[in-house]
Design a protein around this motif. Structure first.
Motif, PDB file in Angstrom:
ATOM      1  N   PRO A  86      22.822  48.255   8.431  1.00  0.00           N
ATOM      2  CA  PRO A  86      22.917  46.803   8.463  1.00  0.00           C
ATOM      3  C   PRO A  86      23.048  46.216   7.015  1.00  0.00           C
ATOM      4  CG  PRO A  86      21.125  47.851   9.770  1.00  0.00           C
ATOM      5  CD  PRO A  86      21.675  48.686   8.990  1.00  0.00           C
ATOM      6  N   PRO A  87      22.612  46.598   5.966  1.00  0.00           N
ATOM      7  CA  PRO A  87      22.607  45.872   4.682  1.00  0.00           C
ATOM      8  C   PRO A  87      24.076  45.844   4.258  1.00  0.00           C
ATOM      9  CG  PRO A  87      20.814  47.430   4.272  1.00  0.00           C
ATOM     10  CD  PRO A  87      21.473  47.746   5.864  1.00  0.00           C
ATOM     11  N   LEU A  88      25.002  46.874   4.678  1.00  0.00           N
ATOM     12  CA  LEU A  88      26.263  46.931   4.349  1.00  0.00           C
ATOM     13  C   LEU A  88      26.961  45.893   5.096  1.00  0.00           C
ATOM     14  CD1 LEU A  88      28.682  48.383   2.981  1.00  0.00           C
ATOM     15  CD2 LEU A  88      28.802  49.691   5.012  1.00  0.00           C
ATOM     16  N   VAL A  89      26.548  45.721   6.431  1.00  0.00           N
ATOM     17  CA  VAL A  89      27.020  44.657   7.284  1.00  0.00           C
ATOM     18  C   VAL A  89      26.846  43.186   6.684  1.00  0.00           C
ATOM     19  CG1 VAL A  89      27.141  43.496   9.599  1.00  0.00           C
ATOM     20  CG2 VAL A  89      27.178  46.203   9.288  1.00  0.00           C
ATOM     21  N   TRP A  90      25.667  42.833   6.394  1.00  0.00           N
ATOM     22  CA  TRP A  90      25.306  41.712   5.521  1.00  0.00           C
ATOM     23  C   TRP A  90      26.230  41.415   4.482  1.00  0.00           C
ATOM     24  CZ3 TRP A  90      23.095  37.753   7.298  1.00  0.00           C
ATOM     25  CH2 TRP A  90      22.102  37.735   8.516  1.00  0.00           C
ATOM     26  N   ILE A  91      26.282  42.444   3.445  1.00  0.00           N
ATOM     27  CA  ILE A  91      27.226  42.052   2.403  1.00  0.00           C
ATOM     28  C   ILE A  91      28.725  41.871   2.650  1.00  0.00           C
ATOM     29  CG2 ILE A  91      27.847  43.165   0.189  1.00  0.00           C
ATOM     30  CD1 ILE A  91      25.090  44.274  -0.426  1.00  0.00           C
ATOM     31  N   VAL A  92      29.055  42.586   3.649  1.00  0.00           N
ATOM     32  CA  VAL A  92      30.502  42.671   3.809  1.00  0.00           C
ATOM     33  C   VAL A  92      30.686  41.370   4.846  1.00  0.00           C
ATOM     34  CG1 VAL A  92      32.493  43.723   5.253  1.00  0.00           C
ATOM     35  CG2 VAL A  92      31.078  45.163   3.749  1.00  0.00           C
ATOM     36  N   GLY A  93      29.975  40.990   5.505  1.00  0.00           N
ATOM     37  CA  GLY A  93      30.000  39.714   6.256  1.00  0.00           C
ATOM     38  C   GLY A  93      29.922  38.446   5.215  1.00  0.00           C
ATOM     39  N   GLY A  94      28.767  38.813   4.476  1.00  0.00           N
ATOM     40  CA  GLY A  94      28.885  37.473   3.289  1.00  0.00           C
ATOM     41  C   GLY A  94      30.380  37.214   2.592  1.00  0.00           C
ATOM     42  N   LEU A  95      30.814  38.621   2.215  1.00  0.00           N
ATOM     43  CA  LEU A  95      32.168  38.243   1.431  1.00  0.00           C
ATOM     44  C   LEU A  95      33.195  37.838   2.340  1.00  0.00           C
ATOM     45  CD1 LEU A  95      31.862  41.922  -0.437  1.00  0.00           C
ATOM     46  CD2 LEU A  95      32.197  39.648  -1.496  1.00  0.00           C
ATOM     47  N   ALA A  96      33.359  38.289   3.725  1.00  0.00           N
ATOM     48  CA  ALA A  96      34.268  37.810   4.525  1.00  0.00           C
ATOM     49  C   ALA A  96      34.049  36.442   4.680  1.00  0.00           C
ATOM     50  CB  ALA A  96      34.265  38.646   5.787  1.00  0.00           C
ATOM     51  N   ALA A  97      32.714  35.878   5.029  1.00  0.00           N
ATOM     52  CA  ALA A  97      32.610  34.614   4.976  1.00  0.00           C
ATOM     53  C   ALA A  97      33.108  33.620   3.811  1.00  0.00           C
ATOM     54  CB  ALA A  97      31.236  34.214   5.358  1.00  0.00           C
ATOM     55  N   GLN A  98      32.828  34.014   2.755  1.00  0.00           N
ATOM     56  CA  GLN A  98      33.134  33.478   1.262  1.00  0.00           C
ATOM     57  C   GLN A  98      34.846  33.264   1.360  1.00  0.00           C
ATOM     58  OE1 GLN A  98      32.987  35.392  -2.392  1.00  0.00           O
ATOM     59  NE2 GLN A  98      32.369  33.391  -3.547  1.00  0.00           N
ATOM     60  N   MET A  99      35.239  34.306   1.643  1.00  0.00           N
ATOM     61  CA  MET A  99      36.974  34.362   1.349  1.00  0.00           C
ATOM     62  C   MET A  99      37.396  33.204   2.624  1.00  0.00           C
ATOM     63  SD  MET A  99      38.130  38.152   0.452  1.00  0.00           S
ATOM     64  CE  MET A  99      37.159  39.027   2.083  1.00  0.00           C
ATOM     65  N   LEU A 100      36.771  33.463   3.837  1.00  0.00           N
ATOM     66  CA  LEU A 100      37.450  32.607   4.850  1.00  0.00           C
ATOM     67  C   LEU A 100      37.086  30.884   4.524  1.00  0.00           C
ATOM     68  CD1 LEU A 100      36.567  34.819   8.042  1.00  0.00           C
ATOM     69  CD2 LEU A 100      38.898  34.334   6.819  1.00  0.00           C
ATOM     70  N   LEU A 101      35.849  30.557   4.174  1.00  0.00           N
ATOM     71  CA  LEU A 101      35.450  29.420   4.002  1.00  0.00           C
ATOM     72  C   LEU A 101      35.736  28.999   2.446  1.00  0.00           C
ATOM     73  CD1 LEU A 101      31.927  29.823   5.733  1.00  0.00           C
ATOM     74  CD2 LEU A 101      34.145  28.976   6.379  1.00  0.00           C
ATOM     75  N   LEU A 102      36.228  29.499   1.709  1.00  0.00           N
ATOM     76  CA  LEU A 102      36.347  29.004   0.052  1.00  0.00           C
ATOM     77  C   LEU A 102      37.154  27.776  -0.173  1.00  0.00           C
ATOM     78  CD1 LEU A 102      35.151  29.924  -2.570  1.00  0.00           C
ATOM     79  CD2 LEU A 102      37.366  31.094  -2.835  1.00  0.00           C
ATOM     80  N   LYS A 103      38.147  27.794   0.614  1.00  0.00           N
ATOM     81  CA  LYS A 103      38.974  26.591   0.536  1.00  0.00           C
ATOM     82  C   LYS A 103      38.760  25.399   1.535  1.00  0.00           C
ATOM     83  CE  LYS A 103      43.239  28.685  -0.956  1.00  0.00           C
ATOM     84  NZ  LYS A 103      44.842  28.716  -0.875  1.00  0.00           N
ATOM     85  N   THR A 104      37.747  25.462   2.634  1.00  0.00           N
ATOM     86  CA  THR A 104      37.541  24.469   3.290  1.00  0.00           C
ATOM     87  C   THR A 104      36.283  23.959   3.007  1.00  0.00           C
ATOM     88  OG1 THR A 104      36.642  26.068   4.925  1.00  0.00           O
ATOM     89  CG2 THR A 104      38.897  25.208   5.513  1.00  0.00           C
ATOM     90  N   VAL A 105      35.218  24.758   2.520  1.00  0.00           N
ATOM     91  CA  VAL A 105      34.056  24.216   2.359  1.00  0.00           C
ATOM     92  C   VAL A 105      33.789  24.380   0.669  1.00  0.00           C
ATOM     93  CG1 VAL A 105      32.898  24.873   4.632  1.00  0.00           C
ATOM     94  CG2 VAL A 105      32.516  26.250   2.717  1.00  0.00           C
ATOM     95  N   GLY A 106      34.576  24.806   0.022  1.00  0.00           N
ATOM     96  CA  GLY A 106      34.386  24.819  -1.420  1.00  0.00           C
ATOM     97  C   GLY A 106      33.798  26.007  -1.713  1.00  0.00           C
ATOM     98  N   PHE A 107      33.634  26.138  -3.263  1.00  0.00           N
ATOM     99  CA  PHE A 107      32.872  27.449  -3.647  1.00  0.00           C
ATOM    100  C   PHE A 107      31.616  27.184  -3.599  1.00  0.00           C
ATOM    101  CE2 PHE A 107      31.045  28.969  -7.610  1.00  0.00           C
ATOM    102  CZ  PHE A 107      31.565  30.276  -7.793  1.00  0.00           C
ATOM    103  N   SER A 108      30.787  26.221  -3.799  1.00  0.00           N
ATOM    104  CA  SER A 108      29.503  26.150  -4.012  1.00  0.00           C
ATOM    105  C   SER A 108      28.838  26.634  -2.419  1.00  0.00           C
ATOM    106  CB  SER A 108      28.881  24.883  -4.174  1.00  0.00           C
ATOM    107  OG  SER A 108      29.306  24.308  -5.373  1.00  0.00           O
ATOM    108  N   ILE A 109      29.504  25.921  -1.596  1.00  0.00           N
ATOM    109  CA  ILE A 109      28.572  26.304  -0.200  1.00  0.00           C
ATOM    110  C   ILE A 109      29.122  27.887   0.249  1.00  0.00           C
ATOM    111  CG2 ILE A 109      28.858  25.826   2.373  1.00  0.00           C
ATOM    112  CD1 ILE A 109      28.927  22.948   1.625  1.00  0.00           C
ATOM    113  N   ALA A 110      30.608  28.178   0.110  1.00  0.00           N
ATOM    114  CA  ALA A 110      30.766  29.465   0.378  1.00  0.00           C
ATOM    115  C   ALA A 110      30.206  30.698  -0.465  1.00  0.00           C
ATOM    116  CB  ALA A 110      32.441  29.795   0.019  1.00  0.00           C
TER     117      ALA A 110
END
Length: 163
Positions: A86-110
């Motif tokens: 579960p911790p690994l899934v949280w970290i990989v999921g957070g990284l995936a969310a950041q990469m996917l959302l970086l251009k749409t929601v910006g640096f701060s939110i992602a």
């Protein structure tokens, strides 16, 4: 059967450590192969050129691979703890969310979402608290890099609202 601890315990070769040694060897070979295509010297005045540092890194990785393989074959690696996914899934999921959302929601939110997911993985605080803290910290980082240092980081609605 235990005979008083006088004989060494026989262990089988560590397959995971052998796989890591193989990965290190492949990485070393790639770095050395790439370093071979770089120019040799830095001219008449310099003996160290652009080939030197990648070559040293490649040789170092090759030595680490060899030492890891020998230790794995001897069974000298310590027993590893059981993995908790579960911790690994949280970290990989957070990284995936950041990469996917970086251009749409910006640096701060992602990056705030990544911060919240990493905090959750380490068992710190609820998401409703860690995500806003991460957004505030990420906004401060964005401000330093984008406004003060004039470097390019993706801006989103939060950054546009303030600037």
């Amino acid at each position: 059967m235990n005979d008083g601890g006088n004989s060494p315990r026989q262990r089988r070769p560590d397959v995971a450590a052998l796989a890591i040694a193989g990965g290190l060897a492949v990485l070393a070979a790639l770095i050395l192969w790439d370093a071979a295509s770089l120019p040799a010297g830095g001219g008449a005045y310099a003996r160290i050129g652009p080939k030197t540092f990648p070559f040293v890194i490649g040789v170092g990785l090759l030595l680490l691979a060899a030492f890891s393989a020998v230790a794995a074959l001897r069974g000298e690696f310590p027993e590893r703890e059981e993995q908790h996914f579960p911790p690994l899934v949280w970290i990989v999921g957070g990284l995936a969310a950041q990469m996917l959302l970086l251009k749409t929601v910006g640096f701060s939110i992602a990056t705030g979402l990544l911060f919240g997911a990493a905090a959750k993985a380490f068992g710190k605080g609820p998401l409703w608290m860690t995500i806003p803290i991460g957004i505030v910290l990420s906004f401060a980082v964005w401000f330093v890099f984008a406004r003060l240092l004039q470097l390019s980081l993706p801006a989103g609605p939060l950054e546009d609202f303030f600037f």
